[in-house]
Design an enzyme around this catalytic site. Sequence first.
Site, PDB file in Angstrom:
ATOM      1  N   ARG A  76      11.255  -0.078   3.859  1.00 41.11           N
ATOM      2  CA  ARG A  76      11.358   0.799   5.022  1.00 41.11           C
ATOM      3  C   ARG A  76      11.182  -0.001   6.308  1.00 41.11           C
ATOM      4  NH1 ARG A  76       6.972   5.175   3.144  1.00 41.11           N
ATOM      5  NH2 ARG A  76       6.138   3.270   2.174  1.00 41.11           N
ATOM      6  N   LYS A 106       3.789   0.357   6.413  1.00 40.94           N
ATOM      7  CA  LYS A 106       2.624   0.204   5.541  1.00 40.94           C
ATOM      8  C   LYS A 106       1.513  -0.570   6.241  1.00 40.94           C
ATOM      9  CE  LYS A 106       1.864   1.512   2.153  1.00 40.94           C
ATOM     10  NZ  LYS A 106       1.177   2.812   1.910  1.00 40.94           N
ATOM     11  N   TYR A 123       0.807   3.513   8.719  1.00 44.23           N
ATOM     12  CA  TYR A 123      -0.107   4.004   7.691  1.00 44.23           C
ATOM     13  C   TYR A 123      -1.183   2.940   7.467  1.00 44.23           C
ATOM     14  CZ  TYR A 123       3.188   7.715   6.415  1.00 44.23           C
ATOM     15  OH  TYR A 123       3.995   8.822   6.433  1.00 44.23           O
ATOM     16  N   HIS A 143      -4.647   3.921   5.562  1.00 46.42           N
ATOM     17  CA  HIS A 143      -5.389   4.243   4.337  1.00 46.42           C
ATOM     18  C   HIS A 143      -6.606   3.332   4.200  1.00 46.42           C
ATOM     19  CE1 HIS A 143      -2.216   6.981   3.097  1.00 46.42           C
ATOM     20  NE2 HIS A 143      -1.328   6.026   3.250  1.00 46.42           N
ATOM     21  N   GLU A 167      -1.577   8.705   8.794  1.00 47.52           N
ATOM     22  CA  GLU A 167      -2.049   9.704   7.841  1.00 47.52           C
ATOM     23  C   GLU A 167      -3.174  10.586   8.365  1.00 47.52           C
ATOM     24  OE1 GLU A 167      -4.531   6.014   6.912  1.00 47.52           O
ATOM     25  OE2 GLU A 167      -2.434   6.442   7.409  1.00 47.52           O
ATOM     26  N   SER A 185       4.744  12.583   1.897  1.00 51.35           N
ATOM     27  CA  SER A 185       4.161  13.352   0.792  1.00 51.35           C
ATOM     28  C   SER A 185       5.247  14.126   0.058  1.00 51.35           C
ATOM     29  CB  SER A 185       3.095  14.320   1.328  1.00 51.35           C
ATOM     30  OG  SER A 185       2.009  13.619   1.875  1.00 51.35           O
ATOM     31  N   SER A 225      -9.074  25.438  -9.384  1.00 51.70           N
ATOM     32  CA  SER A 225      -9.575  24.233 -10.030  1.00 51.70           C
ATOM     33  C   SER A 225     -11.093  24.239 -10.167  1.00 51.70           C
ATOM     34  CB  SER A 225      -9.135  23.004  -9.226  1.00 51.70           C
ATOM     35  OG  SER A 225      -9.601  21.824  -9.840  1.00 51.70           O
ATOM     36  N   LEU A 265      -5.961  15.332  -1.675  1.00 55.94           N
ATOM     37  CA  LEU A 265      -6.091  14.600  -0.421  1.00 55.94           C
ATOM     38  C   LEU A 265      -7.329  15.053   0.329  1.00 55.94           C
ATOM     39  CD1 LEU A 265      -4.890  12.707   1.806  1.00 55.94           C
ATOM     40  CD2 LEU A 265      -3.788  14.748   2.743  1.00 55.94           C
ATOM     41  N   ILE A 324      -3.326   7.459  -5.026  1.00 56.12           N
ATOM     42  CA  ILE A 324      -3.828   6.084  -5.161  1.00 56.12           C
ATOM     43  C   ILE A 324      -3.990   5.397  -3.810  1.00 56.12           C
ATOM     44  CG2 ILE A 324      -1.547   5.023  -5.455  1.00 56.12           C
ATOM     45  CD1 ILE A 324      -4.811   4.112  -7.350  1.00 56.12           C
ATOM     46  N   ASP A 325      -3.209   5.777  -2.793  1.00 56.25           N
ATOM     47  CA  ASP A 325      -3.380   5.192  -1.458  1.00 56.25           C
ATOM     48  C   ASP A 325      -4.788   5.431  -0.927  1.00 56.25           C
ATOM     49  OD1 ASP A 325      -0.963   3.887  -0.623  1.00 56.25           O
ATOM     50  OD2 ASP A 325       0.009   5.833  -0.592  1.00 56.25           O
ATOM     51  N   VAL A 358       1.629   3.368  -8.064  1.00 55.54           N
ATOM     52  CA  VAL A 358       2.236   2.564  -6.998  1.00 55.54           C
ATOM     53  C   VAL A 358       1.761   3.086  -5.644  1.00 55.54           C
ATOM     54  CG1 VAL A 358       4.418   1.911  -5.906  1.00 55.54           C
ATOM     55  CG2 VAL A 358       4.223   1.967  -8.403  1.00 55.54           C
ATOM     56  N   ASN A 416       2.913   2.558  -2.643  1.00 61.29           N
ATOM     57  CA  ASN A 416       3.934   2.896  -1.624  1.00 61.29           C
ATOM     58  C   ASN A 416       5.152   3.512  -2.315  1.00 61.29           C
ATOM     59  OD1 ASN A 416       4.462   0.316  -2.742  1.00 61.29           O
ATOM     60  ND2 ASN A 416       5.752  -0.272  -1.015  1.00 61.29           N
TER      61      ASN A 416
END
Length: 371
Positions: A15, A75, A94, A96, A118, A134, A220, A240, A269-270, A298, A300
């Site tokens: 990207r 990223k 981003y 994270h 984010e 997302s 949940s 999230l 996972i991020d 993964v 990204n």
Amino acid sequence: MRVGVPKEIKTHEYRVGLVPASVAELVRGGHHVVIETGAGVGIGIGDQDFERAGAAIATDAGEVFEDAELVIKVKEPQAQEIALLRHGQTLFTYLHLAPDADQARGLMESGATAIAYETVTDSSGGLPLLAPMSEVAGRMAVQVGAHYLEKAQGGAGILLGGVPGVAPGRVAVLGAGAVGREAARMAMGLGADVTVLNRGVDKLAALNLVFGAQLKTLQSNATVIEQTVAAADLVIGAVLVPGGVAPKLVSKDLVARMRPGSVIVDVAIDQGGCFETSRPTSHGDPVYLEHGVIHYCVTNMPGAVPRTSAFALNNATLPFVRAMADNGVMAALADDPHLLAGLNVHGGEITHAAVAESLGLPLKPAREAIG
């Protein structure tokens, strides 16, 4: 303002921070834009396309970082990029940071201002710069999950949609936000048996209005998670905590009770992942086996479909980029509380509460930090 876009260097990340249409908007506004050579080649955009939009082309990342007041990426900065940042410079990408103490320390030591896509908010409490990615990741999660359920990929050999006379595969989605909604949409489109779990009922009710009785929804809790995950063929982690570390909802013991050849796709996972067995992977080496269960983690995911992702991301980020370029970064932050919510690092300090709590570092409130 001088705006710079380096080429992304994370593994298999194609990207680009600005597409030519975005560049043209900035140039028309009187701003100078410099793009690293080859930055858009992964999405089929050449240097000449950026030049036609009015950008200058830099020979390497060092030239971009040296020239730019505002650096636009996709990223999180890698170590060699953090080393190029300086005091008075702003990074918009981003980040994270919650599960990444090394990156946080590097950004603090650089003296740069770091604004995270984010954690930028909107008037409804949403995350407008995270939402498009997302949506991409949610749809991809089912796509890659279905692929790894194939026997040749090590999976249990299950077709998610089944066939007449054979039951469809069972998909469990943990979380009913943008990722969960789009994962449910894709899995139902394939004909799977889909259950979405979420702690609050409001989002489940919204999904029910959209999808009807075909979609199963459950509030949940530990017991429901245990029963649903153990029975699933594909489990998608879509929880999230804005800016914070994702909660570990699925224990190692529960993963061990899943059917061998089942698949976990941890979109969270991020932010550290929501399975105890999750660890970050890359597009170059996307999966590993734990307790006989395939894990796809993964960090990204949208980078696998970079053209779609880059244009979708630019649609969301450009108004904020223009505001910072037109008014100056500090003025834009002061004027817009939603952009200010994206401020994670400034003046060597952490300025986002969830990030500070996750890292165990002192917090300097964003409004106070910018004076």
